[in-house]
Design an enzyme around this catalytic site. Structure first.
Site, PDB file in Angstrom:
ATOM      1  N   ASP A  37       0.859  -1.182   0.000  1.00  0.00           N
ATOM      2  CA  ASP A  37       0.000   0.000   0.000  1.00  0.00           C
ATOM      3  C   ASP A  37       0.896   1.232   0.000  1.00  0.00           C
ATOM      4  O   ASP A  37       2.116   1.120   0.141  1.00  0.00           O
ATOM      5  CB  ASP A  37      -0.934   0.001   1.218  1.00  0.00           C
ATOM      6  CG  ASP A  37      -2.280   0.648   0.929  1.00  0.00           C
ATOM      7  OD1 ASP A  37      -2.300   1.638   0.155  1.00  0.00           O
ATOM      8  OD2 ASP A  37      -3.303   0.200   1.467  1.00  0.00           O
ATOM      9  N   ASP A  60       3.522   1.710  -4.713  1.00  0.00           N
ATOM     10  CA  ASP A  60       2.573   2.196  -5.708  1.00  0.00           C
ATOM     11  C   ASP A  60       2.491   1.081  -6.755  1.00  0.00           C
ATOM     12  O   ASP A  60       3.516   0.735  -7.359  1.00  0.00           O
ATOM     13  CB  ASP A  60       3.076   3.500  -6.333  1.00  0.00           C
ATOM     14  CG  ASP A  60       2.094   4.100  -7.333  1.00  0.00           C
ATOM     15  OD1 ASP A  60       1.408   3.333  -8.037  1.00  0.00           O
ATOM     16  OD2 ASP A  60       2.040   5.338  -7.440  1.00  0.00           O
ATOM     17  N   CYS A  86      -6.231  -5.571  -4.524  1.00  0.00           N
ATOM     18  CA  CYS A  86      -7.358  -4.770  -4.042  1.00  0.00           C
ATOM     19  C   CYS A  86      -7.134  -3.270  -4.182  1.00  0.00           C
ATOM     20  O   CYS A  86      -8.049  -2.487  -3.902  1.00  0.00           O
ATOM     21  CB  CYS A  86      -7.647  -5.084  -2.571  1.00  0.00           C
ATOM     22  SG  CYS A  86      -8.183  -6.770  -2.234  1.00  0.00           S
ATOM     23  N   SER A 147     -15.577  -4.940 -10.214  1.00  0.00           N
ATOM     24  CA  SER A 147     -16.732  -4.310  -9.571  1.00  0.00           C
ATOM     25  C   SER A 147     -17.943  -4.620 -10.430  1.00  0.00           C
ATOM     26  O   SER A 147     -17.804  -4.870 -11.631  1.00  0.00           O
ATOM     27  CB  SER A 147     -16.540  -2.784  -9.490  1.00  0.00           C
ATOM     28  OG  SER A 147     -17.771  -2.126  -9.209  1.00  0.00           O
ATOM     29  N   TYR A 160     -14.101   4.635 -13.860  1.00  0.00           N
ATOM     30  CA  TYR A 160     -14.109   3.471 -12.963  1.00  0.00           C
ATOM     31  C   TYR A 160     -14.664   2.240 -13.669  1.00  0.00           C
ATOM     32  O   TYR A 160     -14.067   1.150 -13.617  1.00  0.00           O
ATOM     33  CB  TYR A 160     -14.943   3.811 -11.731  1.00  0.00           C
ATOM     34  CG  TYR A 160     -14.970   2.739 -10.677  1.00  0.00           C
ATOM     35  CD1 TYR A 160     -13.836   2.439  -9.925  1.00  0.00           C
ATOM     36  CD2 TYR A 160     -16.151   2.035 -10.396  1.00  0.00           C
ATOM     37  CE1 TYR A 160     -13.868   1.461  -8.939  1.00  0.00           C
ATOM     38  CE2 TYR A 160     -16.188   1.081  -9.414  1.00  0.00           C
ATOM     39  CZ  TYR A 160     -15.050   0.787  -8.689  1.00  0.00           C
ATOM     40  OH  TYR A 160     -15.088  -0.192  -7.715  1.00  0.00           O
ATOM     41  N   THR A 195     -16.651  -0.040   2.766  1.00  0.00           N
ATOM     42  CA  THR A 195     -15.211   0.217   2.688  1.00  0.00           C
ATOM     43  C   THR A 195     -14.943   1.683   3.016  1.00  0.00           C
ATOM     44  O   THR A 195     -15.878   2.493   3.139  1.00  0.00           O
ATOM     45  CB  THR A 195     -14.689  -0.089   1.282  1.00  0.00           C
ATOM     46  OG1 THR A 195     -15.301   0.837   0.365  1.00  0.00           O
ATOM     47  CG2 THR A 195     -15.016  -1.511   0.861  1.00  0.00           C
TER      48      THR A 195
END
Length: 254
Positions: A37, A60, A86, A147, A160, A195
């Site tokens: 992360d 990154d 994720c 998603s 997205y 989240t």
């Protein structure tokens, strides 16, 4: 694929949300975990909380050298056999908004993080996994995150939805590419999840979003994503598929 004392998992976005829940679940299942992360994330805190056989690697996901360095951390702990991707962003914006066309840089950044970053981890983790001897027929398992916006992109989700649709498209091709290496690739496509992206919304908005889900009528929990990721690792016949985790939700235009 059975998790053994030598199994190591890398989890991108491991400092919060779906990534944190997955890192915690895989660690509880017996794997060592490396949380990838940003430096500014809570990744170090999560790794310290997990304690033994957990590490934080500031990363990154778009940076090849940073991902390779994280993979080296994983190798120090054992055999890299699991990678769960994720990390992602959900910057909103209409193709043509009140201020004109969506800035190309905004679109490019979402694609770079969500799609290119995922592919970067996929390819480098797969290369490392080829060095493993098969366990229960697998050298490794890679779980990507899409998603339901891949199919049900709403108003303002052009960038997205594009990035997540591309991950769905990547899944079968990558699984076929890596089949002769005994590496499986599966994608989870969550619906509306509880989240950090949702945390800033008013409670009434979150309740309204949860009520849209046919059953159970609530937001999904990160632990439910993590449970599915854990099952994908264990179930050798899951490969080349994008699995919706959405309570039968089909998103309306708005």
């Amino acid at each position: 694929m059975q998790i053994t004392p030598q199994t190591v998992a890398i989890v991108t976005g491991g400092g919060s949300g779906l990534g944190e829940a997955t890192a915690r679940r895989l660690h509880a299942d017996g794997a060592a975990v490396v949380l990838l992360d940003l430096e500014s994330s809570k990744g170090a805190q999560v790794a310290a909380d997990l304690g033994e056989r957990a590490r934080f690697a500031p990363t990154d996901v778009r940076d090849e050298d940073a991902v390779l360095a994280a993979i080296e951390v994983a190798r120090e702990l054992g055999e890299l056999r699991i990678a769960v991707c994720c990390a992602g962003v959900a910057t909103p914006g209409r193709v043509l908004g009140r201020k004109g066309p969506l800035p190309l840089e905004t679109y490019r950044t979402v694609i770079d993080i969500n799609l290119v970053g995922t592919f970067n981890v996929l390819r480098l983790a797969a290369a490392a996994m080829t060095e493993n001897e098969p366990v229960d027929g697998d050298r490794g398992v890679i779980v990507m995150t899409a998603s339901i916006a891949a199919w049900d992109g709403q108003v303002g989700q052009a960038a997205y939805a594009s990035s997540k649709g591309a991950i769905v498209g990547l899944t079968l091709s990558a699984a076929r590419d890596l089949a002769d290496k005994a590496i499986r690739v599966v994608t989870i496509a969550p619906g509306t999840m509880e989240t950090p992206m949702m945390a800033s919304l008013p409670e009434e908005t979150k309740a309204s979003l949860g009520a849209m889900v046919p059953h159970p009528s609530r937001l999904g929990r990160p632990e439910e994503y993590a449970a599915l990721a854990s099952h994908i690792v264990a179930n050798g016949m899951l490969n080349g598929e994008a699995i919706r985790l959405d309570g039968a939700l089909r998103m309306p235009p708005r």
